[in-house]
Design an enzyme around this catalytic site. Structure first.
Site, PDB file in Angstrom:
ATOM      1  CG  HIS A  89       0.019  -0.022   2.486  1.00 35.03           C
ATOM      2  ND1 HIS A  89       0.342   1.224   3.865  1.00 35.03           N
ATOM      3  CD2 HIS A  89      -0.248  -0.966   3.298  1.00 35.03           C
ATOM      4  CE1 HIS A  89       0.609   0.830   4.442  1.00 35.03           C
ATOM      5  NE2 HIS A  89       0.678  -0.455   4.260  1.00 35.03           N
ATOM      6  CB  CYS A  96       1.054  -3.962   5.525  1.00 36.68           C
ATOM      7  SG  CYS A  96      -0.185  -5.232   5.970  1.00 36.68           S
TER       8      CYS A  96
END
Length: 540
Positions: free
Chosen positions: A432, A451
């Site tokens: 992301h 992440c």
């Protein structure tokens, strides 16, 4: 050695039935009828009794030998196998694990049918072990490092043996190793490092202290000699940090993922002083890791090398896009796991649904101190209804009893930035954007909750969308401009591989190294040593 003691053998009919092998006594065994079964074949059947995999393979051959005997095929097979086992160290596998010299000696010594049968079966066991080690690795990765959550593409032993029996032995054994170009380059790197070690290594360590252009003295001389030994600098007699040495230092820094400034500071010095043995260990671990991923990765795929803090798009073995990344922090609960999955879609203007662990471990303590903290985060009840911060007595709750969820709506300050890339997985890991752009300028970039954050997420999106949109940038911008959360499916899903390589090669085939940020390769090396992997050191 497995030997079958001499004794009165049962009839083959009763033997195969007791071994659980379905066989009609009136049916042929391979090319020979039951009446022509030899003592050797009967001994083979007894040796493999109760061993389902081996029994099936030998039954299909009528319990005929694979390796023993004077037939040309058997001679070719055993010579090819013994030769391959003797060269196992070229793959970073321990020759002693397979004991080719001992196998050859026991083969020569086998005289009786029982002894020859036992050796034939033993050779098959060694062959299958070697085949598995070379195709998919010696170790089970998840048992060594729990955060390596990778499904190793194990081959079926029966199919492997059947393929060998139908093939030219030498060619088949050579074809067992991973065919990915990276594996071959790592093999060459292993050989080059071994030669450097045999020649005495890279010389004395460089003494501590910062070294910059124009410096002179013993530390500069040691630096010069080490750069020459590493092949980064032509032999020179100067004792001053001249422009040539600065260029060599910059190249060393580039190959090791360091800030490229031509200055030998503490970080560069630590990497310069690593020994040939340490680098060789990294390459051997990388070869084992390559065997774990010996599979079709996809003509187009995304490769995230955690130690390199990078995410790349690979098309037909060629890198077509690269961006910097930030990965999980080094604490045990934040490290990014290793696994492979398939990217199915991206979300433009995403909401951030705050993971439960962050809700109760980070936001709840803040809200207990100040109910107006984290004002950018919406709180929702079990029905999904928004609840104001002022309506909740946060002091009543702890991590186990807090009944609310949290969500951050789309915005420029959203923790996920303005786009996320989804490959749904049970670890809740994805790629992301991020509003914290300053982190990408750092040399070490392990800061996230697990992440992977991308430095150039818009360009990454454009590269993915180029496969399905005539104007990928315009398409992306139009969705972004709405400010609304928008899911965009990838018409052709893209495999994603999160890997961890402290040794790897670049596009030109040059060897690069990275720090073992999570300590995983050190753990794997210890496990390989327990399996017998060792570095050959020159005699003193």
């Amino acid at each position: 050695m497995l030997l079958v003691p001499r004794r009165r053998l049962p009839s083959l009919g009763s033997l195969v039935l007791s071994a659980g092998i379905a066989l009609s006594l009136s049916s042929p065994l391979g090319a020979e009828p039951l009446a022509q079964i030899t003592p050797f074949r009967q001994a083979v059947a007894e040796t493999v009794a109760g061993q389902a995999g081996l029994a099936e393979n030998y039954r299909a051959r009528g319990f005929a030998g694979i390796w023993t005997g004077t037939q040309a095929a058997a001679v070719a097979r055993r010579n090819a196998l013994l030769s391959a086992l003797s060269s196992a160290d070229a793959h970073g596998l321990p020759v002693a694990r397979y004991d080719p010299e001992g196998l050859a000696a026991r083969l020569r010594a086998a005289r009786s049918a029982e002894e020859r049968a036992a050796m034939d079966v033993e050779m098959t066991r060694v062959f299958l072990r070697y085949a598995r080690d070379l195709q998919t690795g010696m170790l089970e990765p998840g048992r060594v490092v729990p955060l390596i959550r990778r499904e190793v593409p194990l081959r079926d032993p029966a199919e492997t043996l059947a393929g060998f029996l139908d093939a030219e032995p030498v060619a088949f054994l050579r074809g067992l190793a991973p065919t990915a170009p990276e594996y071959g380059r790592l093999m060459r790197a292993r050989a080059e490092l071994q030669r450097a070690l045999d020649a005495g290594g890279w010389g004395p360590r460089v003494p501590g202290g910062k070294i910059v252009a124009g410096d002179s003295g013993p530390a500069v001389v040691a630096l010069r000699d080490r750069l020459v030994a590493m092949g980064l600098l032509e032999p020179v007699s100067v004792a001053v940090m001249d422009p040539g040495m600065v260029v060599a230092v910059r190249e060393f820094q580039r190959r090791h993922g360091l800030a490229v400034d031509g200055v030998v500071g503490p970080g560069t010095l630590a990497e310069l002083n690593r020994s040939v043995e340490e680098r060789l260990q990294s390459v051997l671990v990388a070869m084992e890791r390559e065997r774990w991923t010996n599979m079709d990765r996809g003509e187009r795929h995304v490769l995230v090398n955690l130690t390199d803090y990078s995410a790349t798009i690979i098309d037909d073995e060629r890198e077509t896009f690269r961006t910097r990344s930030v990965i999980g922090a080094t604490s045990d609960d934040r490290q990014t796991p290793e696994f492979s999955d398939v990217m199915e879609h991206m979300v433009i203007n995403p909401s951030w649904y705050v993971p439960r662990s962050i809700v109760v471990n980070e936001y709840l303590p803040q809200l207990k101190r100040n109910r107006n903290a984290a004002s950018q985060i919406l709180i929702t009840d079990r029905s999904g209804r928004e609840v104001s911060h002022g309506a909740i007595d946060f002091s009543r709750y702890d991590a186990s009893s807090f009944p609310y969820s949290m969500r951050q709506p789309p915005s420029n300050s959203n923790a996920l930035g303005l786009v996320k890339f989804m490959f749904p997985n049970r670890y809740n890991i994805y790629l992301h954007d991020t509003p914290a752009k300053s982190l990408f300028g750092r040399e070490t970039r392990a800061f996230s909750h697990g992440c992977v954050r991308l430095s150039d997420p818009f360009d990454f999106a454009h590269a993915l969308l180029a496969a399905q949109e005539e104007d990928p940038e315009g398409f992306f911008r139009s969705r972004l401009a709405t400010g609304r959360e928008t899911r965009v499916n990838l018409e052709t899903p893209v495999p994603v591989h999160l890997i961890y390589r402290t040794a790897f090669t670049d596009a030109e085939g040059g060897l690069q190294f990275r720090r073992d940020i999570y300590g995983r390769d050190a753990t794997i090396w210890s496990a390989l040593e327990r399996e017998g992997v060792a570095i050959s050191r020159p005699a003193s």
